[in-house]
Enzyme design. Structure first.
Site, PDB file in Angstrom:
ATOM      1  N   ASN A 114       0.818  -1.219   0.000  1.00 15.60           N
ATOM      2  CA  ASN A 114       0.000   0.000   0.000  1.00 15.60           C
ATOM      3  C   ASN A 114       0.853   1.272   0.000  1.00 15.60           C
ATOM      4  OD1 ASN A 114      -2.036  -1.815   0.071  1.00 15.60           O
ATOM      5  ND2 ASN A 114      -2.697  -1.384   2.178  1.00 15.60           N
ATOM      6  N   THR A 159     -14.573  37.109 -33.087  1.00 15.75           N
ATOM      7  CA  THR A 159     -15.434  36.732 -31.968  1.00 15.75           C
ATOM      8  C   THR A 159     -16.625  36.052 -32.636  1.00 15.75           C
ATOM      9  OG1 THR A 159     -16.653  38.812 -31.963  1.00 15.75           O
ATOM     10  CG2 THR A 159     -14.725  38.715 -30.542  1.00 15.75           C
ATOM     11  N   HIS A 160     -17.146  35.036 -31.994  1.00 19.95           N
ATOM     12  CA  HIS A 160     -18.218  34.221 -32.600  1.00 19.95           C
ATOM     13  C   HIS A 160     -17.772  33.618 -33.939  1.00 19.95           C
ATOM     14  CE1 HIS A 160     -20.975  36.343 -29.760  1.00 19.95           C
ATOM     15  NE2 HIS A 160     -20.161  37.354 -30.027  1.00 19.95           N
ATOM     16  N   ASN A 289      -4.591  16.560 -45.575  1.00 21.81           N
ATOM     17  CA  ASN A 289      -5.357  16.581 -44.325  1.00 21.81           C
ATOM     18  C   ASN A 289      -4.467  16.839 -43.107  1.00 21.81           C
ATOM     19  OD1 ASN A 289      -7.686  15.914 -45.777  1.00 21.81           O
ATOM     20  ND2 ASN A 289      -7.209  13.725 -45.641  1.00 21.81           N
ATOM     21  N   GLU A 294      -5.846  17.181 -35.917  1.00 20.99           N
ATOM     22  CA  GLU A 294      -7.136  16.571 -35.563  1.00 20.99           C
ATOM     23  C   GLU A 294      -6.979  15.618 -34.376  1.00 20.99           C
ATOM     24  OE1 GLU A 294      -9.503  15.435 -39.318  1.00 20.99           O
ATOM     25  OE2 GLU A 294      -7.474  15.786 -40.020  1.00 20.99           O
ATOM     26  N   LYS A 329      -4.183   3.610 -12.249  1.00 22.97           N
ATOM     27  CA  LYS A 329      -2.974   3.711 -13.066  1.00 22.97           C
ATOM     28  C   LYS A 329      -3.205   3.683 -14.577  1.00 22.97           C
ATOM     29  CE  LYS A 329      -1.170   0.806 -10.083  1.00 22.97           C
ATOM     30  NZ  LYS A 329      -1.875   1.299  -8.873  1.00 22.97           N
TER      31      LYS A 329
HETATM   32  N1  ARG Z   1      -1.405  -3.584  -7.448  1.00 23.90           N
HETATM   33  C1  ARG Z   1      -1.876  -2.881  -6.327  1.00 23.90           C
HETATM   34  C2  ARG Z   1      -2.363  -1.483  -6.754  1.00 23.90           C
HETATM   35  O1  ARG Z   1      -2.050  -1.085  -7.797  1.00 23.90           O
HETATM   36  C3  ARG Z   1      -0.813  -2.722  -5.294  1.00 23.90           C
HETATM   37  C4  ARG Z   1      -1.318  -2.577  -3.906  1.00 23.90           C
HETATM   38  C5  ARG Z   1      -1.975  -3.809  -3.467  1.00 23.90           C
HETATM   39  N2  ARG Z   1      -2.303  -3.755  -2.101  1.00 23.90           N
HETATM   40  C6  ARG Z   1      -3.153  -4.618  -1.549  1.00 23.90           C
HETATM   41  N3  ARG Z   1      -3.407  -4.465  -0.303  1.00 23.90           N
HETATM   42  N4  ARG Z   1      -3.708  -5.579  -2.225  1.00 23.90           N
HETATM   43  O2  ARG Z   1      -3.075  -0.821  -6.038  1.00 23.90           O
END
Ligand code: ARG
Length: 466
Positions: A114, A159-160, A289, A294, A329
């Site tokens: 964690n 503008t606009h 293009n 784009e 992530k």
């Molecule tokens: N892969 C987990 C994440 O991205 C890592 C942390 C996992 N912690 C746990 N208590 N299972 O959050």
């Protein structure tokens, strides 16, 4: 089945996970991008554990050496990430165990995934922020140089999306330099608050081991450790702030991209892009293009989408860590990658684009764009209240429109039929060139202002080492 249960917590488990459990649970497919940060964090942690006498110096040395090798393997593309090891943290640790044996098991003392993941992710986002600050600086410099080289070129200001008043091309470009400066400011603010180390918060409550969290914070370039272990492991506001700032920056780039798309149409024809930044059509031979523009215009969808996505993931989560947070992530990585690409693409486009001065000048005078200059002249020369001048000018414009001529092509007698005191000096203010020259108020579009501002930006950016 017991033999395949997880190595990290196999003590309590007798069965291996269901296939679908593994599929939904594993994050290594994307969090392996944080391997360098994970290894840096582990090295700092191990060195601190040894300095505090929690593990031996020999074990710490073996861990550091082993981690260096793991990193080398990853960088060489020789590392086999295993999905059954769930995430980057356990993949690295497991390989370390293969390489150095028993001391590897001591690395996770007084640490949890964690605080580990919170640390890794902060380091990852911070590296992106630093690279992005430099990249935006380069884009600003490209814009400022283009502005300095084109300070005199007139174009319609809208503008606009209706012709409003003439401006200079350089002035228009410098507007984006200002926006990007604020984007950099927002990213810098995010970095300031991000730069605290969660490492040593452990699972959520801190630890009974005598850690030196200040030492690991310092080793990893953080300003200080986070002050509350629950907060340290459970907030992702640093990513949210970065994505919020990125969303705003992406909106800026999308507006510019849209202008590129408009300006390269035959109808506008304000700029030309070379073959390097355009594509042809497989069926229509005449086409050119502006695909890169784009795509930049579109990238904001992903980036702002990632911000929304992470906001929703975090909403209502009780403290401290929940596995929901693993969903932070993928979207963030994708958004940051898209942002980086967008900034580089726009920088390339700015360098590449060539203004078509005749087209811009012709359009700058269209649509009675110097009508405000006429109204201002009535105020200045005849002492008319602006509201009345606006009305008189409106009638003169209507007259010109009826005769299908430009304002400066209308003869004096016609103007005097609207207001008898108008004299021939009025023609001095009706040209586009004179209109922009007169806009000398601070921040205005006069070429002399634009040159000065562009040079000041170039100097400032070069001074920053951009
Ligand atoms: N892969 C987990 C994440 O991205 C890592 C942390 C996992 N912690 C746990 N208590 N299972 O959050």
């Amino acid at each position: 089945m017991t033999d395949t249960s997880n190595k990290m917590w196999g003590g309590r488990f007798t069965m291996s996970p269901a296939e679908i459990m593994q599929e939904i649970n594993a994050s290594v497919g994307f969090d392996k991008a944080m391997a360098p940060q994970d290894i840096a964090g582990s090295k700092a942690h191990a060195a601190m554990l040894a300095a505090q006498g929690i593990i031996s110096a020999e074990d710490a040395a073996a861990i550091a050496k082993g981690l260096d090798q793991v990193l080398a393997e990853i960088e060489a593309g020789k590392f086999a990430f295993k999905v059954e090891l769930e995430d980057v943290h356990m993949n690295v640790e497991s390989r370390l165990k293969e390489l150095i044996g028993e001391p590897a098991g001591r690395l996770h003392t007084a640490r949890s995934r964690n605080d580990q993941v919170a640390t890794d992710f902060r380091l990852y986002v911070r590296a992106w922020l630093d690279a992005t600050d430099a990249a935006i600086g380069k884009l600003q410099l490209a814009l400022a140089r283009k502005a300095a080289a084109n300070a005199e070129i007139v174009m319609p200001g809208f503008t606009h999306l209706q012709p409003a008043q003439p401006v200079t091309f350089g002035h228009h470009l410098l507007a984006y330099v200002e926006m990007l400066a604020r984007d950099r400011g927002r990213f810098a603010d995010a970095r300031t608050r991000l730069n605290q180390s969660p490492l040593g918060s452990a699972a959520l409550a801190g630890t009974s081991f005598p850690l030196d969290r200040h030492a690991t914070a310092k080793a990893l370039g953080f300003d200080e450790p986070t002050a509350n272990s629950l907060d340290g492991v459970s907030d992702r506001d640093f990513a949210l702030e970065t994505l919020a700032a990125a969303s705003i920056c992406a909106v800026h780039l999308s507006r510019f991209a849209e202008e590129i798309v408009l300006w390269t149409t035959p109808q506008f024809g304000f700029i030309r892009l070379s073959d390097r930044f355009t594509t042809g059509s497989s069926i229509m031979p005449q086409k050119r293009n502006p695909d890169a523009a784009e795509l930049v215009r579109a990238k904001v969808g992903r980036i702002a989408g990632a911000f929304q996505s992470l906001l929703m993931v975090m909403k209502g989560l009780p403290l401290a860590y929940s596995k929901d947070m693993q969903e932070d992530k993928e979207v963030t990585f994708d958004a940051l990658r898209s942002m980086t690409l967008g900034i580089s693409a726009v920088t390339g486009i700015v360098d590449d684009m060539q203004p078509v001065a005749e087209r811009m000048a012709a359009a700058a005078g269209a649509g009675y764009s110097t009508a405000t200059d006429l109204a201002d002249w009535l105020v200045r020369t005849l002492g008319m209240p602006f509201r009345e001048a606006h009305h008189v000018t409106g009638r003169i414009v209507a007259l010109a429109e009826a005769r299908k001529v430009a304002l400066d092509e209308l003869d004096l007698a016609a103007m005097q039929s609207v207001h008898p005191s108008i004299n021939k000096q009025v023609f001095d203010v009706l040209t586009v060139a004179q209109s922009v020259r007169s806009r000398t108020s601070y921040g205005g579009t006069a070429p002399q202002n634009v040159s000065k501002m562009a040079e000041a930006w170039i100097k400032r950016l070069e001074g920053q080492g951009v």
